[in-house]
Write an enzyme that holds these catalytic residues in place. Structure first.
Site, PDB file in Angstrom:
ATOM      1  N   ARG A 108      34.747  67.136  -2.072  1.00 46.63           N
ATOM      2  CA  ARG A 108      34.672  66.395  -0.899  1.00 46.63           C
ATOM      3  C   ARG A 108      36.039  66.467  -0.165  1.00 46.63           C
ATOM      4  NH1 ARG A 108      33.327  63.342  -5.760  1.00 46.63           N
ATOM      5  NH2 ARG A 108      31.154  62.582  -5.699  1.00 46.63           N
ATOM      6  N   ARG A 166      28.911  70.592   1.074  1.00 42.86           N
ATOM      7  CA  ARG A 166      28.835  69.947  -0.352  1.00 42.86           C
ATOM      8  C   ARG A 166      27.239  69.904  -0.812  1.00 42.86           C
ATOM      9  NH1 ARG A 166      31.418  67.303  -4.762  1.00 42.86           N
ATOM     10  NH2 ARG A 166      30.057  65.380  -5.532  1.00 42.86           N
ATOM     11  N   HIS A 199      29.136  64.384 -10.394  1.00 46.15           N
ATOM     12  CA  HIS A 199      27.907  63.044 -10.309  1.00 46.15           C
ATOM     13  C   HIS A 199      27.922  62.668 -11.805  1.00 46.15           C
ATOM     14  CE1 HIS A 199      26.156  64.739  -6.282  1.00 46.15           C
ATOM     15  NE2 HIS A 199      26.991  64.051  -6.114  1.00 46.15           N
ATOM     16  N   HIS A 214      30.637  66.975   5.119  1.00 51.59           N
ATOM     17  CA  HIS A 214      29.696  66.625   3.721  1.00 51.59           C
ATOM     18  C   HIS A 214      28.612  67.600   3.310  1.00 51.59           C
ATOM     19  CE1 HIS A 214      29.847  64.252   0.165  1.00 51.59           C
ATOM     20  NE2 HIS A 214      28.810  64.142   0.236  1.00 51.59           N
ATOM     21  N   TYR A 260      21.115  65.580  -3.075  1.00 52.90           N
ATOM     22  CA  TYR A 260      21.996  66.500  -2.332  1.00 52.90           C
ATOM     23  C   TYR A 260      21.034  67.762  -2.125  1.00 52.90           C
ATOM     24  CZ  TYR A 260      26.030  63.491  -2.266  1.00 52.90           C
ATOM     25  OH  TYR A 260      26.962  62.699  -2.056  1.00 52.90           O
ATOM     26  N   LYS A 289      35.966  60.649  -6.433  1.00 50.61           N
ATOM     27  CA  LYS A 289      35.339  59.289  -6.141  1.00 50.61           C
ATOM     28  C   LYS A 289      35.561  58.271  -7.166  1.00 50.61           C
ATOM     29  CE  LYS A 289      31.738  57.691  -3.345  1.00 50.61           C
ATOM     30  NZ  LYS A 289      30.499  57.917  -2.687  1.00 50.61           N
TER      31      LYS A 289
END
Length: 339
Positions: A168, A282, A305, A279, A314, A201
């Site tokens: 990220r 990613r 994740h 993004h 994604y 994150k």
């Protein structure tokens, strides 16, 4: 009320980057209504969302839900008897705070993913076009006699590293030189074998989530890019003992916004879809690892994740890849009869 609500969130160890936008939204709602929180009714909430949905730049459904949730959290705080705001308002003004959004006037969460459908993984050709455009920018800047060629070299390296490790923008910004480490199982990658992401994150006041991203053979071209940045380009910034991997001309840490701006500049130079953002690299990383044949669990661990379902969201594998899987499956079932 605002200060007390901010303190409550701070006590939960929520970040200022979470708290401050929430408080600003409450201030926007207050300015829109022209009323105090103890005067707000569901009608004001509905009018606020309806206004945001109109105009040239209407908000997305996911944004509307986020706003409704934040306003709901604020109202829960002021209605909570432990803070006595409801009692004080009723005693002084003859009115008490009430619930603004309920099942009848709020956005229902009916699907797993509600982000803008225009955001998608880049194709291999688009990734290459992006890199080519980023590589061409330093030369164009020098030919025009402008400053910034050195920064453009850095920006090209940053974009490539983001894709090669699937990080990220904030994770990329906070990387230090020491976060690049050797992998004993893959010594050919040198110090780029492992990337320690220490500022992943976080959720609900938890500390940043850590993970280690392994360099994969299909991305080994990035090793030369990163090594060239560290040994040949970065020293020209005179970083001294600054620990950051990506530094600025003023010897500071490259910000997430600057990394995003680097992507936008390369995207525009490459003539790619303006709806693609940083993004999306990613998304591309996850999709391409899957197409390379890596197991779903490995891909999930690489990007950090918690749930496989998030990784699947994604993913946007190509028709070629899907047809290849179909061919393998049909051959396994029909043998020589498959044509």
């Amino acid at each position: 009320m605002k200060e007390g609500w901010a303190r409550q969130q701070s006590a939960r160890f929520l970040k200022s980057t979470t708290i401050n936008p929430r408080v600003r939204l409450i201030e926007r709602f207050w300015e829109f209504t022209g009323q105090y929180p103890w005067q707000w009714t569901p009608a004001e909430g509905e009018a606020f969302i309806a206004d945001l949905r109109s105009g040239k730049s209407p908000i997305q459904m996911s944004t509307a839900r986020t706003y409704e949730v934040i306003i709901g959290l604020f109202m829960e705080y002021v209605m909570d008897g432990r803070y006595e705001w409801a009692h004080v308002c009723a005693e002084r003004f003859g009115e008490a705070p009430q619930e603004i959004f309920h099942e009848g006037n709020s956005v229902l969460h009916t699907v797993e993913y509600e982000a803008d459908p225009r955001r998608r993984p880049l194709t291999y050709d688009e990734v290459q076009a992006l890199f080519d455009a980023a590589d061409a920018r330093p030369r164009k800047i020098r030919e025009q006699g402008r400053k910034g060629a050195l920064a453009a070299l850095r920006d090209a390296a940053v974009i490539k590293a983001v894709y090669a490790y699937g990080t990220r923008r904030t994770e990329s910004s906070k990387l230090d030189l020491v976060d690049l480490r050797r992998n004993r199982k893959a010594p050919q990658f040198g110090t780029c074998g492992n990337l320690m992401v220490r500022y992943g994150k976080s959720k609900n006041g938890a500390p940043p989530k850590r993970r280690t991203v392994l360099m994969v053979p299909e991305m080994d071209w990035a090793v030369d890019v990163i090594q060239e940045w560290i040994t040949e380009i970065r020293p020209h910034f005179s970083p001294g003992r600054h620990p950051a991997l990506w530094v600025t001309e003023r010897v500071g840490r490259l910000s997430p916004r600057s990394i995003n701006a680097a992507f936008v500049a390369a995207r525009e130079a490459a003539g790619l879809d303006e709806d693609l953002d940083l993004h999306c690299l990613r998304h591309s990383y996850i999709t391409h690892l899957t197409e390379f044949g890596y197991p779903a669990r490995f891909v999930q661990e690489q990007v950090g994740h918690s749930h496989a379902a998030t990784t699947a969201i994604y993913m946007g594998v190509s028709n070629e890849y899907r047809n290849k899987l179909l061919e393998v499956s049909m051959k396994a079932r029909l043998g020589n009869d498959w044509t």
